[in-house]
Design an enzyme around this catalytic site. Structure first.
Site, PDB file in Angstrom:
ATOM      1  N   ASN A   1      50.829  32.819  32.798  1.00 26.96           N
ATOM      2  CA  ASN A   1      52.178  32.685  33.342  1.00 26.96           C
ATOM      3  C   ASN A   1      52.116  31.977  34.688  1.00 26.96           C
ATOM      4  O   ASN A   1      51.077  32.008  35.349  1.00 26.96           O
ATOM      5  CB  ASN A   1      52.806  34.073  33.538  1.00 26.96           C
ATOM      6  CG  ASN A   1      53.221  34.696  32.231  1.00 26.96           C
ATOM      7  OD1 ASN A   1      53.839  34.069  31.408  1.00 26.96           O
ATOM      8  ND2 ASN A   1      52.861  35.961  32.039  1.00 26.96           N
ATOM      9  N   LYS A  23      59.310  43.729  38.208  1.00 27.40           N
ATOM     10  CA  LYS A  23      58.650  44.706  37.337  1.00 27.40           C
ATOM     11  C   LYS A  23      59.448  46.010  37.276  1.00 27.40           C
ATOM     12  O   LYS A  23      59.607  46.613  36.201  1.00 27.40           O
ATOM     13  CB  LYS A  23      57.236  44.999  37.849  1.00 27.40           C
ATOM     14  CG  LYS A  23      56.249  43.861  37.661  1.00 27.40           C
ATOM     15  CD  LYS A  23      55.662  43.860  36.264  1.00 27.40           C
ATOM     16  CE  LYS A  23      54.610  42.787  36.104  1.00 27.40           C
ATOM     17  NZ  LYS A  23      53.950  42.795  34.796  1.00 27.40           N
TER      18      LYS A  23
END
Length: 603
Positions: free
Chosen positions: A445, A201
């Protein structure tokens, strides 16, 4: 104003750097010799010029030839393309991990070159450093581990976190991504191996938002794991104990948040991949006290809402008609409930506080109604009454197929984490939707957990649908020169802008209004022509431009809601006097760009 002139000049300088026509300012270092070569932030490999080698004690420690940044870049890309060629025909997992390894080795050695490669090839590399490959990396992290990245706070560190936080070498941290590893993507409890998520991230924060990589911090909060397979794995690197629960768990998170705020009061904390009960609990516990947000609840919701608003435009209807959309959401976890909560807020703004949206929520036990015993408090506002569904011929626990057949929804949205739950029968039932362009969002996901594939959606639901997914799929050839566009409804379109805008605003907290502004900005980014072709989200190639626009929208909302305290020399009054274009320019001027800086040794 002087700061605008100065920053405008800085922006011009940054642009000229990209063209290699200007010399960037020097960077003072306290290291020499091999210590420089072993520091990925300062290391330039064979790119150190001769004068720098002399003043930093590097002469003789490197081959004599000086290789330019551009040559190093090309050399890496040649190695990467060679890897692609040499792994053709091998399994997806083998190829994906091989690609991750070659990028990770560059990251460990030379951060400047790594981030430049990542930025320039974001469409190719995002699926490797981010979803879906990051899930595979987390599953294998203990075996892949070579050197630490980020910080690890464990249940054994209780009472020590306020001092531990000062072990991090950077004096300033702007962005922190935190996980407890309890719900990594759709893969469940991966314990300490979930650290791969914050790392991925934050790489996206650097690439998309231009956050300075010296000011990011990935954090793993290790409170144990309930994954028996990991507890029995001799290579597992985390605490070998069951997860803390209740007040013991919250005490650990409390201590960490207080420690972070004490050292870096302006740092933004993004909570990531917490199991549902703790995702909602920690969001409500901290959102009024710290500048933080939960990406699974709020980021996913914002991206989904942008797509949902796009589907209304695709039908040729005004956005106010969103209030009349029938939406079936499969998955009552933190992400699914976050989407419904933000969608409800949008409907309420359009129709007033008495809004009665047509939302239908299903979990593993089917349709959730008020008849169900022990409904999760977070899901309760979306439970249907018997009176609402009886006229449709539905009841508590109705199957997904029955709900789709009888509701005839405009949108079928999945955040269930159950691969293939949108079966052929369910997709074919969407042909009877009341929408001229039904929307199917398979948002779970990683790829294996997607509710359906793009090919399945277009094949069974028809070529008039609008399709979006969480993980990347290729566009679908429909024949006769028609293309079924695949939209990646991924949080990467929003969370970098939310973080960047909040940082540059100096926001005390991140409000619902700031998140709504981010979502609406993304929704309006696409032209009507693109929307009519079924394109709801922009190409990831333009992610930095998208992030700048979203960040500016978040910043303006923070100013309007009077939670902005300014950033650096730019105060809240300066921010309030900026026009929309000036705000976007201000955001872009504060986005870091990777280039080698001259290094000067400081004793």
């Amino acid at each position: 104003m002087m700061w605008r002139v100065a920053r405008s000049a800085a922006a011009s300088l940054r642009q000229s750097r990209r063209l290699s026509t200007a010399i960037p300012g020097p960077c003072m270092v306290h290291k020499r010799g091999a210590d420089i070569l072993h520091d990925p932030w300062f290391n330039k490999d064979t790119g150190f010029p001769i004068t720098e080698r002399d003043r930093l004690g590097l002469r003789g420690l490197l081959p004599p030839r000086v290789i330019s940044f551009e040559q190093q870049y090309d050399r890496f890309m040649e190695s990467y393309r060679s890897l692609e060629k040499n792994t053709q025909g091998q399994s997806y997992n083998v190829v994906s991990l091989a690609k991750w390894r070659i990028l990770n080795r560059l990251h460990d050695r030379n951060e400047t070159l790594y981030y430049r490669v990542l930025m320039d090839n974001i469409k190719d590399f995002a699926p490797i450093i981010y979803t879906p490959t990051v899930g595979l990396v987390c599953q294998n992290y203990s075996g892949l581990f070579r050197r630490p990245r980020g910080m690890y706070f464990s249940a054994k560190d209780k009472g020590e976190m306020m001092s531990m936080i000062y072990n991090w070498p950077s004096h300033q941290v702007d962005m922190i991504v935190l996980t407890d590893g309890s719900r990594i993507l759709g893969l469940g409890d991966l314990g300490v191996q979930g650290i791969g998520i914050p790392i991925g991230k934050l790489d996206m924060y650097v690439a998309a938002a231009g956050i300075n990589p010296q000011r990011i911090l990935p954090v793993m909060l290790d409170v144990g794991t309930n994954n028996q397979k990991l507890l029995e794995d001799r290579l597992y690197l985390g605490l070998r104990q069951p997860r803390l629960e209740g007040e013991e768990y919250l005490a650990i998170v409390d201590e960490f948040m207080e420690a972070v705020h004490a050292r870096w009061p302006k740092a933004i904390v993004q909570f990531e991949d917490f199991q549902m009960k703790w995702a909602f609990e920690t969001l409500e516990r901290y959102r009024k006290r710290f500048c933080m947000f939960n990406d699974d609840i709020q980021g996913t919701a914002g991206v989904a809402l942008a797509g949902l608003l796009g589907t209304v435009r695709a039908q040729g209807r005004p956005l106010t008609d969103f209030a009349d959309q029938k939406i079936v959401v499969v998955g009552a976890g933190s992400a699914g409930l976050g989407v419904l909560k933000m969608a409800l807020q949008a409907v309420s703004r359009m129709t007033g506080p008495e809004a009665d949206p047509h939302f239908f929520l299903l979990d593993k036990d089917g349709l959730i109604t008020k008849e169900r015993k022990c409904v999760d408090p977070a899901a309760a506002p979306f439970a249907k009454s018997q009176g609402e569904i009886s006229e449709l011929g539905l009841s508590e626990g109705a199957s997904l197929l029955d709900v789709v057949k009888k509701v005839k929804p405009h949108v079928l949205l999945g955040l269930s984490g159950v691969g293939g739950i949108f079966s052929e029968e369910v997709l074919k039932a969407m042909r009877e939707s009341d929408s001229i362009k039904p929307a199917i969002f398979a948002m779970s996901n990683p790829t294996a957990n997607a509710e359906c594939t793009a090919i399945e959606a277009f094949q069974h639901a028809g070529d008039k649908i609008v399709f979006a997914s969480g993980s990347p799929f290729d566009n679908v050839d429909l024949g006769n020169g028609k293309i079924g566009h695949v939209n990646q409804a991924n949080n990467m379109y929003l969370f970098p802008g939310i973080g960047l805008g909040s940082l540059l605003a100096g926001a005390r907290i991140i409000t619902d209004g700031m998140l709504q502004a981010a979502s609406e900005c993304l929704a309006s980014y696409m032209t009507d022509e693109e929307i009519q072709r079924g394109v709801l989200y922009p190409s990831i190639d333009s992610i930095r431009d998208i992030t700048a626009e979203v960040g500016a929208a978040v910043l303006r909302s923070a100013v309007a809601e009077e939670v902005a305290e300014g950033h650096g020399e730019v105060g809240p009054r300066d921010l309030s006097h900026m026009s929309k274009d000036e705000t976007i320019r201000y955001v872009k001027e504060n986005m870091w760009f990777p280039i080698y800086s001259p290094l000067v040794h400081e004793k």
